[in-house]
Design an enzyme around this catalytic site. Structure first.
Site, PDB file in Angstrom:
ATOM      1  N   ASP A  38      44.045  37.877  27.256  1.00 14.46           N
ATOM      2  CA  ASP A  38      43.898  39.279  26.884  1.00 14.46           C
ATOM      3  C   ASP A  38      44.506  39.415  25.493  1.00 14.46           C
ATOM      4  OD1 ASP A  38      44.159  41.995  26.433  1.00 14.46           O
ATOM      5  OD2 ASP A  38      45.078  42.449  28.359  1.00 14.46           O
ATOM      6  N   LYS A  88      36.274  49.296  12.730  1.00 15.94           N
ATOM      7  CA  LYS A  88      35.613  48.300  11.891  1.00 15.94           C
ATOM      8  C   LYS A  88      35.915  48.509  10.411  1.00 15.94           C
ATOM      9  CE  LYS A  88      33.846  45.984  15.261  1.00 15.94           C
ATOM     10  NZ  LYS A  88      34.377  44.645  15.582  1.00 15.94           N
ATOM     11  N   TYR A 122      34.682  53.485  16.966  1.00 16.92           N
ATOM     12  CA  TYR A 122      34.253  52.124  16.647  1.00 16.92           C
ATOM     13  C   TYR A 122      34.138  51.959  15.135  1.00 16.92           C
ATOM     14  CZ  TYR A 122      31.480  47.811  17.041  1.00 16.92           C
ATOM     15  OH  TYR A 122      31.021  46.518  16.955  1.00 16.92           O
ATOM     16  N   ASP A 139      38.973  34.189  26.155  1.00 22.12           N
ATOM     17  CA  ASP A 139      38.291  35.379  26.653  1.00 22.12           C
ATOM     18  C   ASP A 139      39.041  35.929  27.845  1.00 22.12           C
ATOM     19  OD1 ASP A 139      36.122  37.236  27.686  1.00 22.12           O
ATOM     20  OD2 ASP A 139      35.043  36.256  26.070  1.00 22.12           O
TER      21      ASP A 139
END
Length: 255
Positions: A64, A150, A146, A36
């Site tokens: 990252d 996806k 977004y 993370d």
């Protein structure tokens, strides 16, 4: 099913869905590397899980996924645990105001993470689960960037799964496609105001998704099917609060 002897790498694992998936894997006997960008939080989560499941079962890596840190993280996991058999590309953001960053994290890093997984697992075999969304096959007007990312994750993962099968590469690639899930990312998006805050219109959001949000643990447990069932490759598991988890039926791929 026991995953004893398995080693997993999860991105975006400090909290939310990633942390829940780490818990599910550890409960089944796997060792887990938590990656993370939130350095303090990922270290804290890894330590918390070790208190529950025992020392030596987790590894926290500050990473990252849009940088060269990502490839180095794969190498660290192999060096630390000696193997890698499960990769879950989960890291993501939802911010239409920073759409280029969102595409970099939500799509480009998933592609890179999958390719790195194949590179590190093709000899002994393994499985990749790419976290898409119900928006991977539906369009939501409030977050077009977004939605695009996806959709891209779905198309890429299905195509690569078919390619791997044709070429005899022993790495399965599957998709997790949950509906709205109660995570910090979602709550931040819903409560945010101003330009680029895609979900600021809560009424429209609820009309599209319904009022009931999924719990991260529910989605994480559903994800284990994609990891454990070796017959699944190029499969997308849709998880919706009202109907549960079910495999998505797609048209045949062009090969």
């Amino acid at each position: 099913m026991s995953l004893s002897g398995s080693t997993a790498l999860i991105t975006g694992a400090a909290r939310g869905l990633g942390a829940a998936m780490a818990d599910s894997l550890l409960r089944r006997g796997a060792k887990v590397a938590l990656l993370d960008i939130l350095e303090d939080e990922v270290k804290s989560k890894a330590a918390e899980l070790e208190e529950i499941y025992g020392a030596g079962r987790t590894l926290a890596i500050h990473c990252d996924v849009t940088s060269t840190d990502f490839e180095k993280s794969f190498e660290k996991v192999k060096e630390h645990f000696g193997s890698l058999t499960i990769v879950i590309n989960n890291a993501g953001i939802m911010n239409e105001g920073e759409w280029e960053k969102m595409i970099a994290i939500n799509l480009l890093a998933v592609i890179n993470g999958t390719k790195l997984a194949v590179k590190h697992m093709e000899k002994d075999g393994g499985v990749v689960v790419n976290v898409s969304s119900i928006l991977g096959f539906k369009a939501f007007s409030l977050c077009p960037g977004y939605t695009a990312a996806k959709h891209g994750v779905v198309g890429f993962s299905r195509a690569l799964a078919a390619f791997n099968k044709e070429e005899g590469v022993k790495v399965r690639v599957n998709l997790l496609c949950p509906s709205a899930t109660d995570t910090p990312m979602l709550q931040t998006s819903i409560s945010a105001k101003g330009p680029g805050c895609a979900l600021g219109n809560l009424q429209v959001f609820n009309q599209f998704f319904g009022d009931e949000e999924l719990e991260p643990r529910t989605v994480a447990e559903a994800c284990m099917r994609l990891v454990e069932d070796k017959s699944l490759n190029g499969s997308a598991l849709k998880v919706v609060a009202s109907t549960g988890a079910e495999l998505v039926q797609f048209p045949e791929l062009l090969l």
